[in-house]
Design a protein around this motif. Structure first.
Motif, mmCIF file in Angstrom:
data_model
loop_
_atom_site.group_PDB
_atom_site.id
_atom_site.type_symbol
_atom_site.label_atom_id
_atom_site.label_comp_id
_atom_site.label_asym_id
_atom_site.label_seq_id
_atom_site.Cartn_x
_atom_site.Cartn_y
_atom_site.Cartn_z
ATOM 1 N N LEU A 188 0.831 -1.205 0.000
ATOM 2 C CA LEU A 188 0.000 0.000 0.000
ATOM 3 C C LEU A 188 0.861 1.250 0.000
ATOM 4 C CD1 LEU A 188 -2.625 -1.240 2.619
ATOM 5 C CD2 LEU A 188 -3.133 -0.668 0.237
ATOM 6 N N GLU A 189 1.921 1.218 0.779
ATOM 7 C CA GLU A 189 2.822 2.368 0.853
ATOM 8 C C GLU A 189 3.541 2.583 -0.482
ATOM 9 O OE1 GLU A 189 5.777 4.056 4.246
ATOM 10 O OE2 GLU A 189 6.184 2.008 3.576
ATOM 11 N N ARG A 190 4.041 1.489 -1.069
ATOM 12 C CA ARG A 190 4.778 1.603 -2.335
ATOM 13 C C ARG A 190 3.918 2.176 -3.454
ATOM 14 N NH1 ARG A 190 6.522 -3.408 -0.597
ATOM 15 N NH2 ARG A 190 5.224 -4.634 -2.036
ATOM 16 N N HIS A 191 2.627 1.850 -3.431
ATOM 17 C CA HIS A 191 1.762 2.266 -4.533
ATOM 18 C C HIS A 191 0.829 3.421 -4.151
ATOM 19 C CE1 HIS A 191 3.195 -0.940 -7.131
ATOM 20 N NE2 HIS A 191 3.217 -1.692 -6.051
ATOM 21 N N GLU A 192 1.137 4.037 -3.022
ATOM 22 C CA GLU A 192 0.441 5.251 -2.580
ATOM 23 C C GLU A 192 -1.073 5.064 -2.535
ATOM 24 O OE1 GLU A 192 1.892 8.265 -5.237
ATOM 25 O OE2 GLU A 192 3.747 8.506 -4.116
ATOM 26 N N ILE A 193 -1.473 3.918 -2.000
ATOM 27 C CA ILE A 193 -2.888 3.614 -1.799
ATOM 28 C C ILE A 193 -3.242 4.001 -0.366
ATOM 29 C CG2 ILE A 193 -4.614 1.768 -1.771
ATOM 30 C CD1 ILE A 193 -2.837 0.295 -3.850
ATOM 31 N N THR A 247 -4.134 4.342 3.336
ATOM 32 C CA THR A 247 -4.269 3.424 4.475
ATOM 33 C C THR A 247 -3.734 4.126 5.712
ATOM 34 O OG1 THR A 247 -3.843 1.153 5.227
ATOM 35 C CG2 THR A 247 -2.003 2.307 4.200
ATOM 36 N N ALA A 248 -3.789 3.458 6.850
ATOM 37 C CA ALA A 248 -3.295 4.039 8.096
ATOM 38 C C ALA A 248 -1.772 3.948 8.162
ATOM 39 C CB ALA A 248 -3.911 3.303 9.281
ATOM 40 N N GLY A 249 -1.150 4.901 8.861
ATOM 41 C CA GLY A 249 0.278 4.810 9.133
ATOM 42 C C GLY A 249 0.577 3.584 9.981
ATOM 43 N N TYR A 250 1.807 3.064 9.889
ATOM 44 C CA TYR A 250 2.085 1.774 10.532
ATOM 45 C C TYR A 250 3.582 1.595 10.807
ATOM 46 C CZ TYR A 250 4.301 -0.005 6.295
ATOM 47 O OH TYR A 250 5.168 -0.193 5.248
ATOM 48 N N GLY A 251 3.876 0.542 11.565
ATOM 49 C CA GLY A 251 5.243 0.066 11.765
ATOM 50 C C GLY A 251 5.207 -1.446 11.936
ATOM 51 N N VAL A 252 6.297 -2.128 11.592
ATOM 52 C CA VAL A 252 6.396 -3.586 11.694
ATOM 53 C C VAL A 252 7.511 -3.925 12.681
ATOM 54 C CG1 VAL A 252 6.764 -5.750 10.442
ATOM 55 C CG2 VAL A 252 5.649 -3.826 9.289
ATOM 56 N N TYR A 253 7.222 -4.849 13.606
ATOM 57 C CA TYR A 253 8.175 -5.143 14.680
ATOM 58 C C TYR A 253 8.219 -6.639 14.961
ATOM 59 C CZ TYR A 253 6.966 -0.247 15.125
ATOM 60 O OH TYR A 253 6.714 1.065 14.825
ATOM 61 N N ASP A 254 9.431 -7.135 15.255
ATOM 62 C CA ASP A 254 9.559 -8.544 15.634
ATOM 63 C C ASP A 254 10.192 -8.717 17.012
ATOM 64 O OD1 ASP A 254 12.205 -7.905 15.117
ATOM 65 O OD2 ASP A 254 12.366 -9.183 13.337
ATOM 66 N N ARG A 255 10.455 -7.599 17.693
ATOM 67 C CA ARG A 255 10.987 -7.656 19.057
ATOM 68 C C ARG A 255 10.053 -6.891 19.984
ATOM 69 N NH1 ARG A 255 15.488 -4.825 19.668
ATOM 70 N NH2 ARG A 255 16.184 -6.001 21.504
ATOM 71 N N VAL A 256 9.806 -7.458 21.156
ATOM 72 C CA VAL A 256 8.887 -6.841 22.109
ATOM 73 C C VAL A 256 9.339 -5.436 22.482
ATOM 74 C CG1 VAL A 256 7.978 -6.977 24.459
ATOM 75 C CG2 VAL A 256 8.043 -9.033 23.045
ATOM 76 N N ALA A 257 10.638 -5.279 22.733
ATOM 77 C CA ALA A 257 11.139 -3.974 23.157
ATOM 78 C C ALA A 257 10.894 -2.911 22.092
ATOM 79 C CB ALA A 257 12.633 -4.065 23.475
#
Length: 425
Positions: free
Chosen positions: A111-116, A118-128
């Protein structure tokens, strides 16, 4: 035509009901199927939906002219890829294209790459890292497991302590590998709905909309579920909103997937939020929604098979836009007590297979038949009671009248399905 339908839930029962009614259908095989589909086709209960090799072998065995994939598990397992290699038309995207659903991190990046929008976001794989990100976002916090979690991998936390606990649960293994990463999103304020498009890899034909009810209990309270009810049409989808979604979301999604080497075929489910800034994508699904599919199949006026086949063969250019009945259809989900966390299985259901009249259909979502013929619960969401009416009030009255006729002490349902539409009247 020989048609193989993959799946065993209420969505697949509704699809089987519509496919079996087509004059083009010569033979319908359903794998694995459920007791509600026994009179609609041949059941192959020994095959699971994620057994891509076994299902592809079955398609070859019956000389399938078309395979219709219901659940996301089959798509994630690469069934469409196996069928493409065998030259069998498949209604459903490839494993790579299905990432729009199977990975929320991929979907948000797309969605970000194609400027569609959506809501802002972040991706995480560590609890901290995920906990630290809460300082960037504002409550309520939207936290999603990256992978497939049967519609239960979304939490909306009202405050930071609740969000921190949810992060620890997800990254701590609550959803297995599906929760190895989490996506944290900005909360979007607005009204949510689901719009569907039938896609051939290049083009898309819109296929109606519906509104789902995700929370387990009345008043949109309780935990998130796979869906406790739905209705169609959804008043939120004004002609202007649909036009915007087609132009700003569906079309660039098709172009974007093709440009990334994963042309999308099948049905694209666009979960939307109608915000003050316009429609934004909440999520994509790579298959019909459940229970949205049930209400759409009841409203569909024409034959579903030519449309499915056109998508599978890669050309919807000559498809007449699907026509829907003017009536409203509502679906009330009857779930096993304890759903979604610990549904009680094995309780006896009486009265679900009676004749409810011409305006009601009961689709089986999670049932099995005992050797003595008794119908019992075998899942979380167990029955989908669907009814049509001239308006939402009449459809709802008919649906709940049918619910009351089903003798199932081990089940429960929400009593307020359709409340948003009723509030508009």
């Amino acid at each position: 035509m020989n048609i193989l339908l993959v799946g065993s839930g209420g969505r697949e029962h509704a699809l089987a009901w519509k496919i079996a009614a087509s004059p083009l259908t010569k033979r319908l095989v359903i794998a694995p199927g459920n007791p509600g589909m026994e009179k609609l086709g041949e059941l192959r209960g020994d095959l699971k939906a994620d057994d891509a090799d076994g299902l592809a072998a079955l398609a070859r065995e019956i000389k399938a002219d078309l395979v219709v994939v219901g659940p996301e598990l089959a798509l994630a397992a690469g069934l469409a890829d196996r069928l493409a290699a065998a030259g069998i038309p498949c209604f459903g995207p490839t494993q790579k294209a299905a990432q729009l659903e199977t990975s929320k991190a991929f979907s948000k990046g797309f969605l970000e790459r194609h400027e569609i929008p959506t809501a802002g976001y972040g991706v995480y794989d560590r609890v901290a890292d995920a906990r630290a990100a809460l300082n960037v976002f504002k409550p309520p916090y939207v936290i999603k497991a990256d992978g497939l979690a049967a519609g239960k991998g979304v939490a909306i936390s009202p405050d930071k302590p609740d969000a921190e606990a949810e992060i620890e649960r997800m990254l701590g293994g609550r959803f297995g590998t599906a929760g190895a990463r989490v996506v944290i999103e900005e909360f979007m304020d607005g009204e949510e709905g689901s719009l569907f498009a039938l896609c051939d890899g290049q083009r898309a034909v819109l296929f109606g909309g519906a509104q789902d009810h995700k929370r387990a209990f009345d008043g949109d309270t309780g935990p998130n579920t796979g869906g406790m009810g739905a209705y169609s049409p959804a008043p939120v989808f004004t002609p202007e909103l649909v036009e915007t979604v087609e132009r700003d979301i569906v079309a660039p999604t098709m172009t974007g997937m093709a440009s990334e080497g994963a042309p999308y075929r099948g049905v694209l489910y666009v979960g939307l939020m109608a915000t003050a800034e316009g429609p934004k994508v909440v999520e994509y699904n790579a298959r019909f929604g459940d229970p949205e599919c049930q209400v759409l199949m009841m409203r569909l006026a024409g034959d579903i098979v030519p449309v499915l086949l056109a998508c599978a063969r890669g050309d919807v250019s000559k498809v007449t836009p699907p026509a829907f009945k003017p009536q409203t259809v509502i679906c009330v989900v009857m779930a096993a007590k304890g759903y979604p966390d610990s549904p009680l299985e094995g309780s006896i259901i009486r009265g679900a297979e009676q004749d409810f009249g011409p305006h009601v259909q009961v689709f089986h979502a999670g049932t099995k038949r005992r050797p003595d013929g008794q119908l019992v619960a075998a899942g979380g969401r167990v029955l989908n009671v669907c009814a049509e009416g001239d308006d939402i009030a009449q459809a709802r009255e008919r649906a709940y009248e049918a619910v009351r006729k089903i003798d199932w002490p081990g089940g429960f349902s929400r009593s307020d399905i359709g409340w948003r539409a009723l509030d508009r009247e």
